[in-house]
Design a protein around this motif. Structure first.
Motif, PDB file in Angstrom:
ATOM      1  N   GLY A   1      44.476  28.097  26.985  1.00  0.00           N
ATOM      2  CA  GLY A   1      44.615  28.264  28.489  1.00  0.00           C
ATOM      3  C   GLY A   1      43.544  28.363  29.395  1.00  0.00           C
ATOM      4  N   GLN A   2      43.415  28.595  30.469  1.00  0.00           N
ATOM      5  CA  GLN A   2      42.131  28.793  31.175  1.00  0.00           C
ATOM      6  C   GLN A   2      42.101  29.787  32.339  1.00  0.00           C
ATOM      7  OE1 GLN A   2      40.831  24.931  32.816  1.00  0.00           O
ATOM      8  NE2 GLN A   2      42.605  25.039  34.444  1.00  0.00           N
ATOM      9  N   ILE A   3      41.098  30.410  32.675  1.00  0.00           N
ATOM     10  CA  ILE A   3      41.038  31.260  33.824  1.00  0.00           C
ATOM     11  C   ILE A   3      41.141  30.408  34.942  1.00  0.00           C
ATOM     12  CG2 ILE A   3      39.526  33.062  34.999  1.00  0.00           C
ATOM     13  CD1 ILE A   3      38.245  33.773  32.335  1.00  0.00           C
ATOM     14  N   ARG A   4      42.044  30.827  35.665  1.00  0.00           N
ATOM     15  CA  ARG A   4      42.422  29.950  37.111  1.00  0.00           C
ATOM     16  C   ARG A   4      41.788  30.946  38.276  1.00  0.00           C
ATOM     17  NH1 ARG A   4      45.364  30.070  41.440  1.00  0.00           N
ATOM     18  NH2 ARG A   4      46.447  31.883  40.758  1.00  0.00           N
ATOM     19  N   GLU A   5      41.883  32.032  38.168  1.00  0.00           N
ATOM     20  CA  GLU A   5      41.380  32.943  39.514  1.00  0.00           C
ATOM     21  C   GLU A   5      40.914  34.072  39.002  1.00  0.00           C
ATOM     22  OE1 GLU A   5      43.936  33.379  43.113  1.00  0.00           O
ATOM     23  OE2 GLU A   5      44.276  35.402  41.885  1.00  0.00           O
ATOM     24  N   ILE A   6      39.676  34.798  39.682  1.00  0.00           N
ATOM     25  CA  ILE A   6      39.027  36.230  39.293  1.00  0.00           C
ATOM     26  C   ILE A   6      39.053  36.784  40.690  1.00  0.00           C
ATOM     27  CG2 ILE A   6      37.018  37.263  38.614  1.00  0.00           C
ATOM     28  CD1 ILE A   6      36.576  35.149  36.490  1.00  0.00           C
ATOM     29  N   ALA A   7      39.291  37.954  40.717  1.00  0.00           N
ATOM     30  CA  ALA A   7      39.616  38.371  42.020  1.00  0.00           C
ATOM     31  C   ALA A   7      38.016  38.759  42.662  1.00  0.00           C
ATOM     32  CB  ALA A   7      40.282  39.942  42.022  1.00  0.00           C
ATOM     33  N   PRO A   8      37.541  38.551  43.858  1.00  0.00           N
ATOM     34  CA  PRO A   8      36.221  38.681  44.208  1.00  0.00           C
ATOM     35  C   PRO A   8      35.824  40.208  44.469  1.00  0.00           C
ATOM     36  CG  PRO A   8      37.841  38.329  46.097  1.00  0.00           C
ATOM     37  CD  PRO A   8      38.527  38.302  44.868  1.00  0.00           C
ATOM     38  N   GLU A   9      36.608  41.349  44.240  1.00  0.00           N
ATOM     39  CA  GLU A   9      36.386  42.587  44.260  1.00  0.00           C
ATOM     40  C   GLU A   9      37.103  43.116  42.991  1.00  0.00           C
ATOM     41  OE1 GLU A   9      37.084  44.446  47.880  1.00  0.00           O
ATOM     42  OE2 GLU A   9      35.594  43.181  49.099  1.00  0.00           O
ATOM     43  N   ALA A  10      36.507  44.383  42.462  1.00  0.00           N
ATOM     44  CA  ALA A  10      36.949  45.176  41.502  1.00  0.00           C
ATOM     45  C   ALA A  10      37.935  46.244  41.933  1.00  0.00           C
ATOM     46  CB  ALA A  10      35.842  45.998  40.863  1.00  0.00           C
ATOM     47  N   ASP A  11      38.889  46.619  41.166  1.00  0.00           N
ATOM     48  CA  ASP A  11      39.794  47.730  41.638  1.00  0.00           C
ATOM     49  C   ASP A  11      39.045  48.757  41.808  1.00  0.00           C
ATOM     50  OD1 ASP A  11      41.555  49.819  40.558  1.00  0.00           O
ATOM     51  OD2 ASP A  11      42.940  48.507  41.626  1.00  0.00           O
ATOM     52  N   ALA A  12      39.435  49.536  43.124  1.00  0.00           N
ATOM     53  CA  ALA A  12      38.648  50.823  43.349  1.00  0.00           C
ATOM     54  C   ALA A  12      38.699  51.864  42.353  1.00  0.00           C
ATOM     55  CB  ALA A  12      39.035  51.384  44.810  1.00  0.00           C
ATOM     56  N   ILE A  13      39.742  52.111  41.531  1.00  0.00           N
ATOM     57  CA  ILE A  13      40.100  53.048  40.683  1.00  0.00           C
ATOM     58  C   ILE A  13      39.611  52.861  39.629  1.00  0.00           C
ATOM     59  CG2 ILE A  13      41.797  54.739  39.860  1.00  0.00           C
ATOM     60  CD1 ILE A  13      43.021  54.761  42.415  1.00  0.00           C
ATOM     61  N   ALA A  14      40.423  51.465  38.881  1.00  0.00           N
ATOM     62  CA  ALA A  14      40.055  51.282  37.485  1.00  0.00           C
ATOM     63  C   ALA A  14      38.761  50.541  37.205  1.00  0.00           C
ATOM     64  CB  ALA A  14      41.446  50.229  37.185  1.00  0.00           C
ATOM     65  N   ARG A  15      38.050  50.224  38.310  1.00  0.00           N
ATOM     66  CA  ARG A  15      36.947  49.283  38.305  1.00  0.00           C
ATOM     67  C   ARG A  15      36.827  47.953  37.355  1.00  0.00           C
ATOM     68  NH1 ARG A  15      35.126  49.975  42.398  1.00  0.00           N
ATOM     69  NH2 ARG A  15      33.252  48.891  41.917  1.00  0.00           N
ATOM     70  N   THR A  16      38.210  47.185  37.525  1.00  0.00           N
ATOM     71  CA  THR A  16      38.386  46.083  36.587  1.00  0.00           C
ATOM     72  C   THR A  16      38.739  44.919  37.702  1.00  0.00           C
ATOM     73  OG1 THR A  16      40.560  46.727  36.426  1.00  0.00           O
ATOM     74  CG2 THR A  16      39.148  47.257  34.611  1.00  0.00           C
ATOM     75  N   TYR A  17      38.419  43.727  37.309  1.00  0.00           N
ATOM     76  CA  TYR A  17      38.647  42.693  38.117  1.00  0.00           C
ATOM     77  C   TYR A  17      40.229  41.952  37.658  1.00  0.00           C
ATOM     78  CZ  TYR A  17      33.892  42.680  39.958  1.00  0.00           C
ATOM     79  OH  TYR A  17      32.864  43.379  40.827  1.00  0.00           O
ATOM     80  N   ALA A  18      41.019  41.700  38.898  1.00  0.00           N
ATOM     81  CA  ALA A  18      42.080  41.104  38.283  1.00  0.00           C
ATOM     82  C   ALA A  18      41.902  39.726  38.106  1.00  0.00           C
ATOM     83  CB  ALA A  18      43.207  41.315  39.481  1.00  0.00           C
TER      84      ALA A  18
END
Length: 251
Positions: A187-204
């Motif tokens: 597979g491959q990474i199709r999309e990375i969120a431009p901003e991190a989640d404010a609580i979890a500090r992770t990028y969807a």
């Protein structure tokens, strides 16, 4: 392209299967849902009725608007005759005509809103979630269902903020599906969120699967995504300085 090498060279991320297109469905007007025709997990076709609002208020408003339009239409005809006899001015007739046109537009709006009491599927897919109950008053635009459209499946994962610069869109990965343990699909990474989640500090992030792999999974199913560890890869390519010698050609 990643291969099935040692797991030490990869970092695993837990994920969940989602549709590539997930659409919130809502009524265009507010009201009281009196009938819910599908539930979560149901497969639906484009144009299929999903829920219905109580049509009573909309029908009453449409009837009142129609009556007002008819009344003003009758007045307009009388003014037309009076204008021909020069008993009213052109400006008075124009005002009456404008009032009739406004009433006609209002009736058309009310008639359209009466048709908005039916919520229909915009495309083929599966109802991924239901967020309103029969008898619960909903506002215009409030999500009632979430539709997972046919045509593509992806794995949703969360990437750590501390290593976000190690990932890029288009980066190849391996995906191990819950119903096929030990089998890793490309597979491959199709999309990375431009901003991190404010609580979890992770990028969807979303991982695109190949078509044959996507057909093997169900919505909400678990998966594990293996992404090659850049640091581990660099270490694997490194050698001690003492192991380097000059060749016969001097290089």
């Amino acid at each position: 392209h990643p291969d099935g090498g040692a797991d030490a060279a990869f970092t695993a991320y837990a994920g969940e299967e989602h549709a590539r297109q997930e659409s919130p469905l809502s009524f265009r007007i507010g009201g009281n849902p009196v009938r819910r025709k599908v539930d979560a997990g149901a497969r639906v076709r484009a144009g299929q009725a999903l829920a219905e609002l109580d049509p009573g208020d909309s029908q009453l408003q449409a009837s009142a608007a129609q009556a007002e339009m008819s009344r003003l239409g009758g007045d307009l005809e009388r003014y037309r005759k009076l204008l021909a006899q020069k008993l009213v001015s052109q400006s008075a007739f124009d005002a009456q005509q404008a009032a009739y046109r406004s009433a006609r537009a209002q009736y058309q709006l009310m008639r359209n809103q009466a048709g908005y009491t039916q919520l229909r599927a915009p495309r083929d897919g599966v109802i991924a979630a239901r967020q309103a109950e029969a008898g619960q008053v909903v506002a215009a635009g409030q999500t009632v269902f979430v539709l997972a459209a046919d045509g593509g499946r992806e794995v949703a994962i969360a990437l750590p903020e501390s290593r976000i610069r190690s990932f890029r869109v288009g980066q190849p990965v391996l995906v191990e599906l819950w119903n096929a343990p030990g089998v890793r699909q490309p597979g491959q990474i199709r999309e990375i969120a431009p901003e991190a989640d404010a609580i979890a500090r992770t990028y969807a992030a979303r991982i695109a699967l190949q078509d044959d792999a996507a057909q093997q999974v169900e919505l909400g199913q678990s998966a594990r995504v293996y992404i090659r560890d850049v640091d581990a890869q660099a270490a694997a390519l490194g050698v001690p300085l003492s192991a380097i010698q000059r060749g016969a050609d001097g290089n």
